[in-house]
Scaffold this motif. Structure first.
Motif, short mmCIF file in Angstrom:
data_model
loop_
_atom_site.label_atom_id
_atom_site.label_comp_id
_atom_site.label_asym_id
_atom_site.label_seq_id
_atom_site.Cartn_x
_atom_site.Cartn_y
_atom_site.Cartn_z
N VAL A 78 0.84 -1.21 0.00
CA VAL A 78 0.00 0.00 0.00
C VAL A 78 0.87 1.25 0.00
O VAL A 78 0.68 2.17 -0.81
N VAL A 79 1.82 1.30 0.91
CA VAL A 79 2.66 2.49 1.05
C VAL A 79 3.52 2.69 -0.20
O VAL A 79 3.66 3.82 -0.70
N ALA A 361 2.85 -2.81 11.45
CA ALA A 361 2.48 -1.78 10.48
C ALA A 361 3.63 -0.81 10.25
O ALA A 361 3.88 -0.38 9.11
N LEU A 362 4.35 -0.47 11.31
CA LEU A 362 5.51 0.42 11.17
C LEU A 362 6.57 -0.21 10.29
O LEU A 362 7.14 0.46 9.42
N LEU A 363 6.84 -1.51 10.51
CA LEU A 363 7.81 -2.20 9.67
C LEU A 363 7.37 -2.21 8.20
O LEU A 363 8.18 -1.98 7.29
N GLY A 364 6.06 -2.45 7.97
CA GLY A 364 5.54 -2.42 6.61
C GLY A 364 5.65 -1.05 5.97
O GLY A 364 6.01 -0.91 4.80
N LEU A 402 7.02 10.37 2.17
CA LEU A 402 7.36 9.22 3.01
C LEU A 402 6.63 9.30 4.35
O LEU A 402 6.15 8.28 4.88
N TRP A 403 6.55 10.49 4.90
CA TRP A 403 5.84 10.68 6.17
C TRP A 403 4.36 10.37 6.00
O TRP A 403 3.74 9.72 6.84
N TRP A 408 -0.22 6.46 6.74
CA TRP A 408 -1.18 5.50 6.19
C TRP A 408 -0.94 4.11 6.76
O TRP A 408 -1.88 3.40 7.12
N ALA A 409 0.33 3.73 6.87
CA ALA A 409 0.66 2.41 7.41
C ALA A 409 0.16 2.26 8.84
O ALA A 409 -0.46 1.25 9.21
#
Length: 436
Positions: A78-79, A361-364, A402-403, A408-409
């Motif tokens: 997604v990101v 989610a942060l890792l993704g 990126l932020w 979103w993640a």
């Protein structure tokens, strides 16, 4: 049943609204939320219990990494797609915004939105040159360039298929008006001769634009004599002498006039003088404003498409996170029941599952942002601009994008972990403990 259905509907609507608010939060608001969460985790009893419970779940991730990777990979996709789409719009917008400046003006026919639908008669050019605010060159002449834009078909370097290129006729003053345009190969075209200089972006986009090559345009032979670099939208163009282009394509009028003004104050004087002259029914913009407006439509379209595609993919990632975390909660039912039995209340259990999901989610998000930056940042493409010709630009993956992708993640992780977390907190302790 109706009350339960209504309650679920309200919860979903609240989640959607909350997610929308989260996406648009500025960085300092997100930082404030993060600081408040950290203070709660370390300074309160419930927070410390949540942290300890989360450590237990995180320590077991290697044993169920296959299922957990579904969340990481889904959110990374997604990101990555979202950031890449928005980076395309950012790159196109940046290329056009850095074209021109506040001390150069472009003159168009009144009501025209672009050069393609503008017509300026030849007898208006001398009148424009006498207006207040127009800068003078070393020879004492007004620095203005009547210009003509002709769309021509050239084979692309990648596929050989024809694509639109902008063939611009300029006067000798164009080089002084646009000092950012520098020759990198060859020489300038000569006046009255069918010679072309090409932008470095156009040279990379189309075939046969090397110095010394001959092109057939308008049923006539043109010779490439130079290559220039400008770092803006002009990099996508081919330049030649205005009168030669007018003669070759039988164009009896100009489309625009580009003027160097005496700074910003000179532009204001020039615009006022233009408005006060009843013989000139023309519009004046700074070249920066003109090219910025040209990027608005496509940039908005890309943002809308990127958001829609990202939302669709995010829904899929949320379901993946829900399935994974529900399975994780079911597999750890005895462990969660044991924690509840020894004194862990519902809130620490909910926060523990949420922290675990948010970590994944942060890792993704980090993985997706890294992929987008490595693969797409600086990647050159071309698209149709406002003049129906190809504009060469580069994807621009900025820290802001990126932020946004990271938010979103985390938003996906929040939604995907909330319901499994609530289920974990509501597990009947006695029923789970009987299975031990």
């Amino acid at each position: 049943m109706k009350k339960q259905w209504l309650g679920n509907l309200i919860s979903i609507v609240a989640l959607v609204v909350g997610l929308g608010v989260w996406i648009v939060l500025p960085w300092f608001a997100v930082l404030g939320i993060a600081v408040a969460l950290m203070l709660w985790l370390f300074l309160t009893r419930s927070g410390r219990l949540s942290l300890e419970a989360a450590k237990i779940g995180i320590a077991s991730l290697p044993q169920r990494w296959g299922a957990s990777s579904v969340i990481v990979v889904g959110i990374a996709g997604v990101v990555g797609v979202l950031v890449a789409m928005l980076a395309m719009g950012e790159g196109f917008s940046a290329t056009l915004k850095q074209t021109g400046g506040e001390d150069t003006a472009i003159v168009l026919r009144g009501g025209s939105q672009a050069e393609t639908n503008s017509v300026i008669s030849r007898d208006q050019v001398p009148l424009i040159s006498t207006l207040a605010g127009v800068a003078k060159g070393k020879d004492g002449r007004a620095l203005l360039s009547p210009e003509l834009s002709q769309i021509v078909n050239l084979p692309t370097a990648s596929t050989g298929e024809d694509a639109n290129a902008q063939f611009r006729g300029v006067s000798e003053a164009a080089w002084a008006i646009r000092p950012q345009v520098k020759l990198t190969e060859g020489r300038k075209f000569n006046v009255g001769v069918r010679e072309i200089v090409v932008g470095q972006g156009a040279k990379g986009q189309y075939r046969g634009l090397d110095v010394g090559k001959t092109l057939k345009l308008g049923n006539q032979e043109w010779t490439v004599v130079g290559v220039f670099a400008s770092g803006d939208a002009h990099d996508s163009e081919l330049w030649t002498d205005i009168d030669t282009l007018s003669s070759a394509y039988d164009r009896r009028a100009y489309q625009s006039v580009t003027v160097r003004t005496e700074g910003k104050a000179g532009f204001d004087q020039f615009k006022q003088a233009m408005e006060n002259d009843p013989r000139l029914k023309l519009d004046v913009l700074t070249t920066r404003d003109y090219y910025t407006k040209q990027s608005t439509g496509l940039n908005t379209l890309i943002k809308v498409l990127g958001t829609v595609i990202g939302t669709i993919m995010a829904i899929g990632a949320v379901f993946g996170a829900l399935n994974t975390m529900y399975a994780a909660v079911a597999g750890r039912a005895r462990e969660i029941a044991t924690m509840r039995a020894i004194g862990f209340r519902g809130l620490p259990v909910v926060m523990a599952v949420m922290l675990e999901t948010m970590l994944l989610a942060l890792l993704g998000g980090l993985l997706g942002g890294l992929i987008a930056w490595v693969v797409f940042n600086g990647y050159s493409v071309a698209t149709l601009g406002s003049n129906f010709s190809q504009v060469v630009f580069q994807f621009k993956v900025t820290p802001e994008l990126l932020w946004s992708g990271l938010k979103w993640a985390l938003g996906i992780g929040l939604v995907g972990g909330l319901f499994p977390a609530l289920r974990a907190a509501r597990l009947p302790i006695t029923q789970a403990l009987r299975a031990i």
